[in-house]
Design a protein around this motif. Structure first.
Motif, PDB file in Angstrom:
ATOM      1  N   SER A 111      36.992  41.513  39.032  1.00 16.31           N
ATOM      2  CA  SER A 111      35.768  42.616  38.888  1.00 16.31           C
ATOM      3  C   SER A 111      34.556  41.977  39.610  1.00 16.31           C
ATOM      4  CB  SER A 111      35.371  42.453  37.126  1.00 16.31           C
ATOM      5  OG  SER A 111      36.321  42.746  36.577  1.00 16.31           O
ATOM      6  N   LEU A 112      34.554  40.645  39.972  1.00 18.32           N
ATOM      7  CA  LEU A 112      33.577  39.988  40.648  1.00 18.32           C
ATOM      8  C   LEU A 112      33.876  40.543  42.254  1.00 18.32           C
ATOM      9  CD1 LEU A 112      32.855  36.242  39.421  1.00 18.32           C
ATOM     10  CD2 LEU A 112      31.361  38.450  39.394  1.00 18.32           C
ATOM     11  N   ARG A 113      35.019  40.578  42.308  1.00 17.14           N
ATOM     12  CA  ARG A 113      35.522  40.935  43.981  1.00 17.14           C
ATOM     13  C   ARG A 113      35.153  42.408  44.299  1.00 17.14           C
ATOM     14  NH1 ARG A 113      41.497  40.607  44.856  1.00 17.14           N
ATOM     15  NH2 ARG A 113      41.079  42.877  43.946  1.00 17.14           N
ATOM     16  N   ALA A 164      33.586  47.223  34.093  1.00 16.75           N
ATOM     17  CA  ALA A 164      33.952  47.031  32.957  1.00 16.75           C
ATOM     18  C   ALA A 164      34.579  48.214  32.224  1.00 16.75           C
ATOM     19  CB  ALA A 164      32.654  46.881  31.919  1.00 16.75           C
ATOM     20  N   TRP A 165      34.503  49.292  32.766  1.00 19.25           N
ATOM     21  CA  TRP A 165      35.285  50.624  32.668  1.00 19.25           C
ATOM     22  C   TRP A 165      36.377  50.906  33.489  1.00 19.25           C
ATOM     23  CZ3 TRP A 165      31.115  54.923  31.882  1.00 19.25           C
ATOM     24  CH2 TRP A 165      30.271  54.546  30.879  1.00 19.25           C
ATOM     25  N   SER A 166      36.884  49.890  34.395  1.00 21.44           N
ATOM     26  CA  SER A 166      38.065  50.316  35.158  1.00 21.44           C
ATOM     27  C   SER A 166      39.347  49.454  34.637  1.00 21.44           C
ATOM     28  CB  SER A 166      37.485  49.821  36.474  1.00 21.44           C
ATOM     29  OG  SER A 166      36.651  50.590  37.210  1.00 21.44           O
ATOM     30  N   GLU A 167      40.223  50.125  35.232  1.00 19.55           N
ATOM     31  CA  GLU A 167      41.689  49.331  34.828  1.00 19.55           C
ATOM     32  C   GLU A 167      42.140  48.483  36.150  1.00 19.55           C
ATOM     33  OE1 GLU A 167      43.366  53.114  32.012  1.00 19.55           O
ATOM     34  OE2 GLU A 167      44.375  52.786  33.993  1.00 19.55           O
ATOM     35  N   ILE A 168      42.956  47.792  35.983  1.00 19.86           N
ATOM     36  CA  ILE A 168      43.594  46.889  37.153  1.00 19.86           C
ATOM     37  C   ILE A 168      44.674  47.482  37.506  1.00 19.86           C
ATOM     38  CG2 ILE A 168      44.223  44.690  37.959  1.00 19.86           C
ATOM     39  CD1 ILE A 168      42.282  43.242  35.949  1.00 19.86           C
ATOM     40  N   HIS A 169      44.997  47.803  38.568  1.00 18.50           N
ATOM     41  CA  HIS A 169      46.025  48.453  39.478  1.00 18.50           C
ATOM     42  C   HIS A 169      46.888  47.568  40.173  1.00 18.50           C
ATOM     43  CE1 HIS A 169      48.961  51.309  41.453  1.00 18.50           C
ATOM     44  NE2 HIS A 169      48.316  51.090  42.514  1.00 18.50           N
ATOM     45  N   HIS A 170      48.324  47.442  40.024  1.00 25.19           N
ATOM     46  CA  HIS A 170      49.145  46.629  41.024  1.00 25.19           C
ATOM     47  C   HIS A 170      49.190  47.545  42.079  1.00 25.19           C
ATOM     48  CE1 HIS A 170      50.200  44.793  37.193  1.00 25.19           C
ATOM     49  NE2 HIS A 170      50.895  43.736  37.617  1.00 25.19           N
ATOM     50  N   ALA A 184      42.465  37.630  31.156  1.00 23.74           N
ATOM     51  CA  ALA A 184      40.856  37.746  31.180  1.00 23.74           C
ATOM     52  C   ALA A 184      40.289  37.094  32.341  1.00 23.74           C
ATOM     53  CB  ALA A 184      40.455  37.030  29.839  1.00 23.74           C
ATOM     54  N   GLN A 185      41.175  35.881  32.743  1.00 22.78           N
ATOM     55  CA  GLN A 185      40.275  35.227  33.669  1.00 22.78           C
ATOM     56  C   GLN A 185      40.599  36.204  35.080  1.00 22.78           C
ATOM     57  OE1 GLN A 185      42.211  33.879  31.612  1.00 22.78           O
ATOM     58  NE2 GLN A 185      40.935  32.463  30.529  1.00 22.78           N
ATOM     59  N   GLN A 186      41.636  36.702  35.357  1.00 17.54           N
ATOM     60  CA  GLN A 186      42.201  37.412  36.468  1.00 17.54           C
ATOM     61  C   GLN A 186      41.306  38.538  36.427  1.00 17.54           C
ATOM     62  OE1 GLN A 186      46.205  37.559  35.561  1.00 17.54           O
ATOM     63  NE2 GLN A 186      46.737  36.292  37.338  1.00 17.54           N
ATOM     64  N   ARG A 187      40.993  39.245  35.432  1.00 16.35           N
ATOM     65  CA  ARG A 187      39.924  40.310  35.255  1.00 16.35           C
ATOM     66  C   ARG A 187      38.701  40.096  35.826  1.00 16.35           C
ATOM     67  NH1 ARG A 187      38.670  45.368  33.660  1.00 16.35           N
ATOM     68  NH2 ARG A 187      40.552  46.026  33.149  1.00 16.35           N
ATOM     69  N   GLY A 196      56.143  43.418  42.772  1.00  8.15           N
ATOM     70  CA  GLY A 196      54.787  43.022  42.881  1.00  8.15           C
ATOM     71  C   GLY A 196      54.261  42.023  41.947  1.00  8.15           C
ATOM     72  N   GLU A 197      53.389  40.877  42.333  1.00 14.33           N
ATOM     73  CA  GLU A 197      53.264  39.929  41.270  1.00 14.33           C
ATOM     74  C   GLU A 197      52.090  40.487  40.481  1.00 14.33           C
ATOM     75  OE1 GLU A 197      55.045  37.374  40.455  1.00 14.33           O
ATOM     76  OE2 GLU A 197      56.385  37.831  42.041  1.00 14.33           O
ATOM     77  N   THR A 198      51.742  39.825  39.305  1.00 13.13           N
ATOM     78  CA  THR A 198      50.783  39.931  38.455  1.00 13.13           C
ATOM     79  C   THR A 198      49.526  39.014  38.825  1.00 13.13           C
ATOM     80  OG1 THR A 198      51.735  40.977  36.666  1.00 13.13           O
ATOM     81  CG2 THR A 198      49.534  40.343  36.219  1.00 13.13           C
ATOM     82  N   GLU A 199      48.988  38.890  40.265  1.00 13.33           N
ATOM     83  CA  GLU A 199      48.137  38.101  40.740  1.00 13.33           C
ATOM     84  C   GLU A 199      47.023  38.752  41.297  1.00 13.33           C
ATOM     85  OE1 GLU A 199      48.347  34.865  40.342  1.00 13.33           O
ATOM     86  OE2 GLU A 199      50.659  34.757  39.960  1.00 13.33           O
ATOM     87  N   VAL A 200      45.753  38.081  41.345  1.00 16.37           N
ATOM     88  CA  VAL A 200      44.321  38.377  41.803  1.00 16.37           C
ATOM     89  C   VAL A 200      44.746  39.245  43.258  1.00 16.37           C
ATOM     90  CG1 VAL A 200      42.916  37.353  40.487  1.00 16.37           C
ATOM     91  CG2 VAL A 200      43.541  36.341  42.690  1.00 16.37           C
ATOM     92  N   CYS A 201      45.488  38.751  44.011  1.00 19.47           N
ATOM     93  CA  CYS A 201      45.752  39.168  45.360  1.00 19.47           C
ATOM     94  C   CYS A 201      46.634  40.424  45.353  1.00 19.47           C
ATOM     95  CB  CYS A 201      46.270  38.185  46.354  1.00 19.47           C
ATOM     96  SG  CYS A 201      48.077  37.778  45.805  1.00 19.47           S
ATOM     97  N   ASN A 202      46.990  40.857  44.439  1.00 19.02           N
ATOM     98  CA  ASN A 202      47.715  42.233  44.133  1.00 19.02           C
ATOM     99  C   ASN A 202      47.105  43.183  42.967  1.00 19.02           C
ATOM    100  OD1 ASN A 202      50.200  43.744  44.929  1.00 19.02           O
ATOM    101  ND2 ASN A 202      51.063  43.265  42.766  1.00 19.02           N
ATOM    102  N   GLY A 203      45.824  42.740  42.621  1.00 18.11           N
ATOM    103  CA  GLY A 203      45.412  43.704  41.533  1.00 18.11           C
ATOM    104  C   GLY A 203      43.905  44.302  42.184  1.00 18.11           C
ATOM    105  N   VAL A 204      43.741  45.396  41.844  1.00 23.34           N
ATOM    106  CA  VAL A 204      42.365  46.154  42.117  1.00 23.34           C
ATOM    107  C   VAL A 204      41.945  46.991  40.953  1.00 23.34           C
ATOM    108  CG1 VAL A 204      43.012  46.120  44.840  1.00 23.34           C
ATOM    109  CG2 VAL A 204      43.586  48.084  43.218  1.00 23.34           C
TER     110      VAL A 204
END
Length: 476
Positions: free
Chosen positions: A369-371, A385-391, A362-365, A399-407
């Motif tokens: 989302s803010l970025r 709020a309606w989007s998914e996070i893509h690696h 949740a914190q990463q999302r 690929g890591e599950t980190e904010v620098c690899n998620g959009v």
């Protein structure tokens, strides 16, 4: 003297051949504008006459195939369940069309009283207009379908009054209009008459609507789940407004008026509406207000064999859904929702269960989302709020599950990211996109720069501020 039936059939067949011969040498592409419209009107007049006979004959077949006639009904004699099936086999028209013709035919067919006397049709003026070829099928159906249901509440005289006015408007001219009303205008006028004559009709209609509202369970066919929705008008209006807000070109954010990367949506309207709905469902499921199931958020369970997932072939299966889904759809689920490894031995015994991995918390999302502010594909208006996070770099590729690899990507762009041609690259932890070849206006890949992409208002404000600071200051 009336034409004998066999002779009439022969004359109709001869007229059919004559019409076919008259039109055989006509190429509509070579007609000038006025002759094109004149021929269109002439063909329509022929169609109105044919439609009137279709209705009359369907009404007669329906009357002779009434259930109360038992084995003597016409449809039974011909080995059919009912008159609709009999006519569908005879004419090759759809049962829906046949049903409409029969309904209109019954309303415009002369009735027989218990005494054996002939009585006028329920809609005698509509019947006369059809027989004369001056009233079109669609207009006649609009009048009958609107007025017939309220007859019992408003009385025959009021229905006859409305029928007179509507037939006059449809055949024209009238004092109000020099031209006949089109079928859609007739239907609108009929609705006005309905409201005037049946002032309290909206109340029982609303009660019926409340009882009939619903969304049916899905039936799987051809890889799609088909549902029927019956929404109350106010609910549908809200849903339609929400869809329009995210599909309207005027509401979509743009970087500048001449953006060469601003894509035209390749989807049909119905497809785009589906994808907005998919994103809406995703957002609702992630909402803190959503009810939990077993202490967890509502979760769709998708199963796939590890060998198939590794090979990129085969199919996955959704719990509770009959239709299998492709590995591409499975990958989207895995990318957005994570996976658990379940080991089952050859005897079907559950051996082990891993913890959930590759899931953005949740914190990463919130940070992503803010970025990003929403789906990062230019021109897409789906919110965060309606989007998914893509690696960006796939988990299977390290690929890591980190904010620098998620959009953030909406459901549609996430589903098609491997095939659409859009490319995503993280540069210093910031998402950049490059458009597919068909959006580059002839530029090569080397000539097409990576462009920073965000929908965040604060990020955009910073970008605009920096652009303004770079502008030269003119001193007079």
């Amino acid at each position: 003297m009336r034409t004998a039936i066999p002779e009439a059939t022969e004359e109709v067949a001869a007229a059919h051949l004559g019409l076919a011969e008259a039109l055989a040498g006509v190429d509509e592409r070579l007609l000038h504008d006025d002759p094109l419209l004149q021929l269109t009107a002439a063909i329509e007049r022929v169609g109105m006459l044919v439609d009137s006979w279709r209705v009359r004959l369907a009404g007669e077949v329906g009357a002779r195939s009434r259930r109360e006639l038992g084995d003597d009904r016409l449809s039974a004699k011909k080995g059919c369940r009912n008159g609709v099936e009999l006519l569908a086999r005879t004419t090759l028209a759809s049962e829906r069309t046949i049903t409409q013709r029969m309904r209109l035919g019954a309303a415009t067919r002369a009735r027989v009283a218990l005494t054996g006397d002939t009585m006028p049709a329920r809609f005698e003026q509509v019947a006369e207009g059809l027989r004369a070829g001056s009233l079109g099928y669609d207009s006649a159906l609009a009048i009958v379908d609107t007025l017939d249901p309220i007859r019992g509440r408003v009385g025959d005289l009021n229905v006859e009054l409305a029928e007179t006015a509507l037939v006059a408007a449809a055949t024209g001219p009238t004092l109000e209009s020099a031209l006949p009303f089109a079928a859609d205008e007739v239907r609108g006028q009929a609705r006005v008459w309905e409201n005037v004559l049946d002032e309290d009709g909206s109340i029982p209609a609303e009660e019926r609507a409340m009882a009939a509202r619903g969304i049916s369970g899905g039936l799987t066919r051809d890889g799609l789940v088909h549902r029927k929705m019956a929404l109350l008008p106010e609910v549908d209006a809200k849903f339609e407004t929400l869809l329009n807000a995210y599909l309207s070109p005027r509401s979509k954010p743009t970087f500048n008026d001449a953006d060469p990367d601003q894509p035209k949506d390749p989807r049909a309207t119905a497809q785009a509406r589906h994808d907005v709905f998919a994103s809406l469902i995703d957002g609702a499921a992630r909402s803190a207000a959503a009810p939990t199931m077993g202490g967890a958020a509502p979760t769709v369970l998708v199963s796939v064999r590890q060998a198939d997932l590794a090979a990129g072939s085969g199919a996955g299966f959704i719990e509770g859904c009959e239709a299998p889904i492709s590995l591409r759809a499975v990958e989207q689920f895995v990318c957005a929702g994570g996976q658990q490894h379940v080991l089952i031995d050859g005897d079907g015994r559950l051996v082990s269960l891993s913890s959930t991995d590759r899931v953005f918390n949740a914190q990463q999302r919130r940070a992503i989302s803010l970025r990003d502010g929403g789906c990062i594909i230019p021109g897409c208006s789906i919110p965060a709020a309606w989007s998914e996070i893509h690696h960006v770099i796939a988990y299977r590729d390290g690929g890591e599950t980190e904010v620098c690899n998620g959009v953030l990507l909406c459901w549609f762009h996430h589903r098609t990211i491997e095939t659409s041609g859009w490319r995503i690259l993280m540069i210093d932890g910031v998402p950049h996109v490059k458009p597919p070849p068909w959006l580059r206006n002839g530029r090569t890949d080397a000539e097409t720069p990576w462009r920073r992409s965000t929908k965040s208002r604060t990020q955009l404000a910073d970008l605009l501020e920096r652009q303004r600071e770079r502008q030269p200051v003119l001193v007079e």
